[in-house]
Design a protein around this motif. Structure first.
Motif, PDB file in Angstrom:
ATOM      1  N   PHE A  14       0.831  -1.207   0.000  1.00 46.94           N
ATOM      2  CA  PHE A  14       0.000   0.000   0.000  1.00 46.94           C
ATOM      3  C   PHE A  14       0.866   1.258   0.000  1.00 46.94           C
ATOM      4  O   PHE A  14       0.561   2.224  -0.709  1.00 46.94           O
ATOM      5  CB  PHE A  14      -0.937   0.008   1.212  1.00 46.94           C
ATOM      6  CG  PHE A  14      -2.187  -0.785   1.005  1.00 46.94           C
ATOM      7  CD1 PHE A  14      -3.208  -0.315   0.185  1.00 46.94           C
ATOM      8  CD2 PHE A  14      -2.360  -2.013   1.621  1.00 46.94           C
ATOM      9  CE1 PHE A  14      -4.364  -1.046  -0.013  1.00 46.94           C
ATOM     10  CE2 PHE A  14      -3.511  -2.753   1.437  1.00 46.94           C
ATOM     11  CZ  PHE A  14      -4.518  -2.280   0.618  1.00 46.94           C
ATOM     12  N   ASP A  15       1.925   1.252   0.789  1.00 41.86           N
ATOM     13  CA  ASP A  15       2.794   2.434   0.835  1.00 41.86           C
ATOM     14  C   ASP A  15       3.450   2.683  -0.517  1.00 41.86           C
ATOM     15  O   ASP A  15       3.552   3.833  -0.971  1.00 41.86           O
ATOM     16  CB  ASP A  15       3.858   2.261   1.919  1.00 41.86           C
ATOM     17  CG  ASP A  15       3.296   2.467   3.313  1.00 41.86           C
ATOM     18  OD1 ASP A  15       2.965   3.613   3.655  1.00 41.86           O
ATOM     19  OD2 ASP A  15       3.168   1.479   4.055  1.00 41.86           O
ATOM     20  N   GLU A  16       3.908   1.601  -1.157  1.00 39.07           N
ATOM     21  CA  GLU A  16       4.520   1.747  -2.474  1.00 39.07           C
ATOM     22  C   GLU A  16       3.503   2.232  -3.502  1.00 39.07           C
ATOM     23  O   GLU A  16       3.823   3.043  -4.381  1.00 39.07           O
ATOM     24  CB  GLU A  16       5.118   0.413  -2.924  1.00 39.07           C
ATOM     25  CG  GLU A  16       6.354  -0.017  -2.146  1.00 39.07           C
ATOM     26  CD  GLU A  16       6.050  -0.635  -0.789  1.00 39.07           C
ATOM     27  OE1 GLU A  16       6.986  -1.009  -0.077  1.00 39.07           O
ATOM     28  OE2 GLU A  16       4.858  -0.730  -0.434  1.00 39.07           O
ATOM     29  N   LEU A  17       2.267   1.723  -3.401  1.00 39.12           N
ATOM     30  CA  LEU A  17       1.208   2.159  -4.312  1.00 39.12           C
ATOM     31  C   LEU A  17       0.922   3.649  -4.143  1.00 39.12           C
ATOM     32  O   LEU A  17       0.822   4.396  -5.133  1.00 39.12           O
ATOM     33  CB  LEU A  17      -0.063   1.343  -4.059  1.00 39.12           C
ATOM     34  CG  LEU A  17      -1.298   1.739  -4.874  1.00 39.12           C
ATOM     35  CD1 LEU A  17      -1.055   1.515  -6.358  1.00 39.12           C
ATOM     36  CD2 LEU A  17      -2.519   0.961  -4.401  1.00 39.12           C
ATOM     37  N   TYR A  18       0.816   4.095  -2.902  1.00 43.17           N
ATOM     38  CA  TYR A  18       0.558   5.513  -2.656  1.00 43.17           C
ATOM     39  C   TYR A  18       1.748   6.365  -3.096  1.00 43.17           C
ATOM     40  O   TYR A  18       1.579   7.481  -3.593  1.00 43.17           O
ATOM     41  CB  TYR A  18       0.270   5.750  -1.173  1.00 43.17           C
ATOM     42  CG  TYR A  18      -1.050   5.199  -0.707  1.00 43.17           C
ATOM     43  CD1 TYR A  18      -2.036   4.831  -1.620  1.00 43.17           C
ATOM     44  CD2 TYR A  18      -1.341   5.028   0.639  1.00 43.17           C
ATOM     45  CE1 TYR A  18      -3.253   4.314  -1.204  1.00 43.17           C
ATOM     46  CE2 TYR A  18      -2.550   4.525   1.079  1.00 43.17           C
ATOM     47  CZ  TYR A  18      -3.504   4.165   0.150  1.00 43.17           C
ATOM     48  OH  TYR A  18      -4.703   3.663   0.565  1.00 43.17           O
ATOM     49  N   GLN A  19       2.952   5.828  -2.913  1.00 38.09           N
ATOM     50  CA  GLN A  19       4.142   6.557  -3.342  1.00 38.09           C
ATOM     51  C   GLN A  19       4.143   6.745  -4.853  1.00 38.09           C
ATOM     52  O   GLN A  19       4.504   7.811  -5.366  1.00 38.09           O
ATOM     53  CB  GLN A  19       5.395   5.788  -2.907  1.00 38.09           C
ATOM     54  CG  GLN A  19       6.703   6.486  -3.234  1.00 38.09           C
ATOM     55  CD  GLN A  19       6.946   7.707  -2.374  1.00 38.09           C
ATOM     56  OE1 GLN A  19       6.651   7.699  -1.188  1.00 38.09           O
ATOM     57  NE2 GLN A  19       7.481   8.769  -2.969  1.00 38.09           N
ATOM     58  N   ALA A  20       3.721   5.682  -5.583  1.00 39.23           N
ATOM     59  CA  ALA A  20       3.760   5.733  -7.046  1.00 39.23           C
ATOM     60  C   ALA A  20       2.596   6.516  -7.644  1.00 39.23           C
ATOM     61  O   ALA A  20       2.685   6.970  -8.788  1.00 39.23           O
ATOM     62  CB  ALA A  20       3.754   4.317  -7.609  1.00 39.23           C
ATOM     63  N   THR A  21       1.516   6.702  -6.900  1.00 39.96           N
ATOM     64  CA  THR A  21       0.332   7.374  -7.453  1.00 39.96           C
ATOM     65  C   THR A  21       0.075   8.704  -6.762  1.00 39.96           C
ATOM     66  O   THR A  21       0.386   9.764  -7.310  1.00 39.96           O
ATOM     67  CB  THR A  21      -0.897   6.459  -7.331  1.00 39.96           C
ATOM     68  OG1 THR A  21      -1.062   6.053  -5.940  1.00 39.96           O
ATOM     69  CG2 THR A  21      -0.736   5.214  -8.192  1.00 39.96           C
TER      70      THR A  21
ATOM     71  N   ILE B  16       1.391  10.286  -4.071  1.00 42.15           N
ATOM     72  CA  ILE B  16       2.511  11.156  -3.716  1.00 42.15           C
ATOM     73  C   ILE B  16       3.212  11.680  -4.968  1.00 42.15           C
ATOM     74  O   ILE B  16       3.600  12.851  -5.048  1.00 42.15           O
ATOM     75  CB  ILE B  16       3.494  10.409  -2.793  1.00 42.15           C
ATOM     76  CG1 ILE B  16       2.783  10.062  -1.478  1.00 42.15           C
ATOM     77  CG2 ILE B  16       4.744  11.240  -2.528  1.00 42.15           C
ATOM     78  CD1 ILE B  16       3.606   9.245  -0.526  1.00 42.15           C
ATOM     79  N   ARG B  17       3.361  10.798  -5.984  1.00 46.16           N
ATOM     80  CA  ARG B  17       3.990  11.268  -7.225  1.00 46.16           C
ATOM     81  C   ARG B  17       3.128  12.331  -7.901  1.00 46.16           C
ATOM     82  O   ARG B  17       3.648  13.329  -8.411  1.00 46.16           O
ATOM     83  CB  ARG B  17       4.213  10.082  -8.167  1.00 46.16           C
ATOM     84  CG  ARG B  17       4.892  10.476  -9.471  1.00 46.16           C
ATOM     85  CD  ARG B  17       5.373   9.255 -10.233  1.00 46.16           C
ATOM     86  NE  ARG B  17       6.460   8.575  -9.533  1.00 46.16           N
ATOM     87  CZ  ARG B  17       7.074   7.487 -10.008  1.00 46.16           C
ATOM     88  NH1 ARG B  17       6.688   6.966 -11.160  1.00 46.16           N
ATOM     89  NH2 ARG B  17       8.047   6.928  -9.332  1.00 46.16           N
ATOM     90  N   ALA B  18       1.800  12.126  -7.909  1.00 42.66           N
ATOM     91  CA  ALA B  18       0.912  13.140  -8.489  1.00 42.66           C
ATOM     92  C   ALA B  18       1.001  14.443  -7.696  1.00 42.66           C
ATOM     93  O   ALA B  18       1.017  15.535  -8.273  1.00 42.66           O
ATOM     94  CB  ALA B  18      -0.528  12.624  -8.501  1.00 42.66           C
TER      95      ALA B  18
ATOM     96  N   THR C 280       5.406  20.659  -8.348  1.00 41.78           N
ATOM     97  CA  THR C 280       6.443  21.161  -9.260  1.00 41.78           C
ATOM     98  C   THR C 280       5.871  22.185 -10.234  1.00 41.78           C
ATOM     99  O   THR C 280       6.471  23.239 -10.488  1.00 41.78           O
ATOM    100  CB  THR C 280       7.069  19.990 -10.037  1.00 41.78           C
ATOM    101  OG1 THR C 280       7.627  19.049  -9.106  1.00 41.78           O
ATOM    102  CG2 THR C 280       8.166  20.481 -10.979  1.00 41.78           C
ATOM    103  N   ILE C 281       4.683  21.874 -10.789  1.00 37.60           N
ATOM    104  CA  ILE C 281       4.029  22.818 -11.697  1.00 37.60           C
ATOM    105  C   ILE C 281       3.683  24.117 -10.976  1.00 37.60           C
ATOM    106  O   ILE C 281       3.900  25.215 -11.498  1.00 37.60           O
ATOM    107  CB  ILE C 281       2.770  22.181 -12.309  1.00 37.60           C
ATOM    108  CG1 ILE C 281       3.163  21.002 -13.215  1.00 37.60           C
ATOM    109  CG2 ILE C 281       1.969  23.209 -13.087  1.00 37.60           C
ATOM    110  CD1 ILE C 281       1.979  20.247 -13.766  1.00 37.60           C
ATOM    111  N   ALA C 282       3.152  23.971  -9.755  1.00 39.30           N
ATOM    112  CA  ALA C 282       2.801  25.164  -8.981  1.00 39.30           C
ATOM    113  C   ALA C 282       4.040  26.001  -8.682  1.00 39.30           C
ATOM    114  O   ALA C 282       4.005  27.241  -8.732  1.00 39.30           O
ATOM    115  CB  ALA C 282       2.091  24.752  -7.688  1.00 39.30           C
TER     116      ALA C 282
END
Length: 623
Positions: free
Chosen positions: A549-556, A558-560, A566-568
C-alpha cells in the motif's frame, strides 16, 4: 446533578498540568512527572466519585455555558454526561493514568522527559474533550488537538528521521479524513440548523427524513473522520509507522484514546447514520480487519505486530457499528483498551530488558527470566484471542452475534476468520519471544522490569481477565437501547450468557481461537526461523510488505502531488513572481526612465513643449 464541578475539573486538570510544565517546570523533571501523573490520577479518582454519586441512567444531562454568539447562531461549550461519555471518561482517565505511571519507569533518564509528560497531559485533555463534548464544533476542535498532540508524541524523538517522518505521516493522513469530517459537519448544520447532539437527535427522532437526500452523504463524510483517526482502509497506513514513538505512547494511541476516538464518534452520532451509510461502514471495517490481520502474520517487530492487531480490532469495532451494533462496538472498544494497553506495556517491558531490541527473532527464553511480564502478557494475548472466560471473548462474541442475528453471514464468516488469524499471529509472537531459547546476547541477559513498570501490567491484566463480566455491555445498552434493558446479570450468569443467548457465534469464536492456537503451535513451538516465507513465497512477502500500500501511494498519490507541486512552483516562480510581479516592476521602471529624459532643466524646451501641448489641445477641440 450532584458535584457538577467535578467533570470540569476532570477535563481541565491535564491541561493545567501541560501548561504548567511547559511554562515553569521543564528543567525540573521530578516535579513535571509528578504534576502530569497527579493530574490524570486525580481525574480518575474524581471520575469514580462522580459516577458513584450520579448513577448511570439513560437520561442524558448537560453542563454548558455560552461560548460563541453570532446573530442567531449560538454555540455552547458544554459537557454531555450520559452512560456513553461517563464510561469512556472512566476508561480514558484509568488507562491513561496507568500508562502515565508506567512511563515514569520507562522514560527515566530521557533528557526530554518533562516535554514528554507535558505532551502526554495535552493528549489526555484532548481525548477527554472529545469524550465529553456536547456539540460538533467543540468535538472537532478537540479532534484536531488530539491530532496535534499525537504528532508531538509520535515524533517525540525528532532527532531520528524515522520518528519525524512517522509524525508527519500521521498528521497529514489524518488531515485527509478530517477534511471529509468537517464537510459532513457543515452538511448536517446546513440541513438541520444545529450542532448540538441532543438537538440533532430530537430533530431526527421527530423526522427521520430531515436530512433528505443528503443523509447517506452526510453519514459517509462524517465517517471520513473515523477513517482517519481510527486508521480504516484506505487511510490505515499511518498507524504502524506510529510505532516510532516511545512504547507508552504506542499504548496510549492504540488503546483507549486516539484510535478509539473514531469509533466513539460514530457511536455518539449513530442516530445520524442511515442504512446506506451503515452498509458501507460495515464492509470497510470488515475489510480493514482482514487485511490487517494478514499483515500482522509476517511482521517481525514486536510493536508492529501489535499495531496491526490494533488495526484489525478497530476494523471489528467499525464493522459492529455498521451492523447496527453500537453497543457491541463500545463493549469491544472498552475491553480492547484493557488488553491492548497491557500488551503494549508488556512489549515495552520486553524491549527494555532486551536493550531496545524489537525484532522477535532476536529474543527468546524470556518466560523464565521475566515471569510477571510473561504471565500478564499471556493474559492479554488470551483476551485478545477471545478465549473464554477472559474479557475479549465476551466483546468479540457480541460482535459475531450481531452479524449472525442480522443474517449478515458474509461478515460473520469474515469475523470468524479474523478471530482465527488473531490467535495465530499472537501465539506466534508468544512462542518466539517467551518459549524458544534466546537468540541474541541481550535476551540471554534479560532481567525483570522494575516494579513501577510491573504494577500497571498487573492492574491491566486483572481488568483484561474480568472486564467481560462487570456489566459494561449493560451500561452501554442503557445508552443505545434503553427500552430493552433489564436488570444487569450477575457475574456467574454473565459467564454463560453468550452460550445461552447466541450459542452458534460463541462456538464458532472458540473454534477459531483453538484452530489459530493449533496452527501456531505446529509451526512455531520449535521454530528457529519463520517457516512461512518458504511455504508461501510471494504471498508471505506481500504480507510482510503490507500488500505494498505504501509503495502504491508513493507511485500514485505522492507522485501526483509532487508533480502538481512542481508545476505550482514553476508557475509561482516564472509566471507570478517573474512575469507579473517583476514584469510590472520592470515596465514601471522603464516608463520612469523614459519620463526622466523629458526633465532636461532647459527653459526653452519646457516653453516649446507647453506651446506644443496647447496647439494639440486646440486641434483636438476645434478639429
Amino acid at each position: 446533578m450532584k458535584l457538577e464541578i467535578l467533570p470540569w475539573l476532570i477535563l481541565f486538570l491535564p491541561l493545567v498540568a501541560a501548561g504548567w510544565i511547559t511554562l515553569f517546570t521543564l528543567r525540573n523533571q521530578k516535579l513535571s512527572v509528578g504534576l502530569s501523573i497527579g493530574a490524570v490520577v486525580t481525574g480518575f479518582v474524581l471520575s469514580v466519585l462522580f459516577v458513584a454519586v450520579n448513577p448511570l441512567t439513560p437520561a442524558p444531562q448537560e453542563l454548558s455555558l455560552n461560548w460563541l454568539s453570532i446573530g442567531e447562531f449560538q454555540v455552547q461549550f458544554g459537557l454531555r454526561l450520559d452512560p456513553l461519555s461517563l464510561l469512556m471518561m472512566l476508561v480514558v482517565t484509568g488507562v491513561a493514568g496507568v500508562i502515565h505511571i508506567y512511563s515514569w519507569g520507562y522514560m527515566r533518564g530521557d533528557r526530554g522527559i518533562s516535554r514528554y509528560f507535558a505532551c502526554l497531559s495535552l493528549f489526555t485533555f484532548s481525548m477527554l474533550g472529545i469524550v465529553l463534548a456536547n456539540n460538533f464544533l467543540q468535538l472537532f476542535i478537540f479532534w484536531e488537538l488530539v491530532g496535534v498532540s499525537s504528532y508531538l508524541l509520535i515524533g517525540f524523538w525528532y532527532e531520528k528521521p524515522a520518528a519525524a517522518d512517522a509524525g508527519k505521516k500521521a498528521f497529514i493522513t489524518n488531515r485527509l479524513g478530517d477534511f471529509g469530517f468537517i464537510l459532513g459537519i457543515l452538511t448536517v448544520w446546513a440541513a438541520l440548523g444545529s450542532l448540538n447532539f441532543g438537538v440533532l437527535a430530537e430533530k431526527l427522532g421527530a423526522n427521520r427524513e430531515a436530512l433528505g437526500g443528503a443523509a447517506t452523504l452526510a453519514g459517509l463524510l462524517i465517517f471520513c473522520g473515523a477513517v482517519g483517526k481510527s486508521a480504516q482502509f484506505p487511510l490505515h497506513v499511518w498507524l504502524p509507522d506510529a510505532m516510532e514513538g516511545p512504547t507508552p505512547v504506542s499504548a496510549l494511541i492504540h488503546a483507549a484514546t486516539m484510535v478509539a476516538a473514531g469509533v466513539y464518534m460514530l457511536c455518539r452520532v449513530f442516530f445520524l447514520l442511515n442504512a446506506g451509510a451503515l452498509e458501507i461502514i460495515a464492509w470497510i471495517g470488515g475489510f480493514t480487519a482482514l487485511i490487517s490481520a494478514l499483515m500482522a502474520i509476517q511482521q517481525n517487530d514486536i510493536k508492529r505486530i501489535l499495531a496491526y492487531s490494533t488495526l484489525s480490532q478497530l476494523g471489528y469495532m467499525v464493522m459492529a457499528v455498521g451492523l447496527h451494533g453500537p453497543t457491541p462496538a463500545m463493549f469491544h472498544l472498552t475491553t480492547h483498551a484493557f488488553f491492548k494497553a497491557l500488551l503494549f506495556l508488556g512489549a515495552g517491558s520486553v524491549i527494555i530488558a532486551c536493550h531496545h531490541e524489537q525484532d522477535i527473532w532476536k529474543m527468546g527464553g524470556l518466560g523464565r527470566k521475566m515471569p510477571v511480564t510473561f504471565w500478564t502478557f499471556l493474559a492479554g494475548t488470551l483476551a485478545l484471542a477471545g478465549v473464554w472466560p477472559l474479557s475479549g471473548f465476551f466483546s468479540k462474541d457480541a460482535i459475531l452475534a450481531e452479524a449472525f442475528e442480522r443474517h449478515h453471514y458474509a461478515l460473520f464468516a469474515l469475523g470468524v476468520m479474523v478471530a482465527l488469524l488473531t490467535t495465530f499471529y499472537m501465539f506466534r509472537l508468544v512462542f518466539v519471544v517467551f518459549f524458544r531459547p534466546a537468540r541474541a546476547e541481550p535476551a540471554g541477559h534479560a532481567v525483570e522490569s522494575p516494579q513501577v513498570m510491573l504494577w500497571p501490567l498487573r492492574i491491566l491484566a486483572t481488568l483484561s481477565i474480568v472486564g467481560g463480566v462487570i456489566s459494561l455491555d449493560h451500561y452501554y445498552r442503557l445508552q443505545f437501547e434503553p427500552a430493552a434493558v433489564g436488570a444487569a446479570l450477575s457475574w456467574t450468569a454473565q459467564l454463560t450468557h453468550p452460550f445461552a443467548h447466541a450459542p452458534v457465534p460463541a462456538a464458532f469464536g472458540l473454534a477459531a481461537a483453538l484452530a489459530g492456537f493449533a496452527c501456531a503451535w505446529l509451526l512455531y513451538r520449535r521454530a528457529d526461523v519463520d517457516p512461512l516465507p518458504a511455504r508461501l513465497g510471494p504471498v508471505a512477502r506481500a504480507m510482510r510488505d503490507r500488500f505494498y500500500f505504501d509503495e502504491l501511494y508513493q507511485a500514485t498519490v505522492i507522485r501526483a502531488h509532487d508533480f502538481i507541486a512542481t508545476i505550482a512552483d514553476w508557475a509561482d516562480r516564472w509566471l507570478i513572481a517573474g512575469l507579473v510581479v517583476r514584469g510590472t516592476h520592470g515596465t514601471t521602471e522603464l516608463i520612469g526612465r523614459a519620463l526622466r529624459l523629458v526633465q532636461t532643466g532647459n527653459l526653452q524646451t519646457y516653453a516649446f513643449l507647453f506651446a506644443l501641448g496647447v496647439a494639440f489641445v486646440l486641434w483636438w477641440v476645434l478639429g
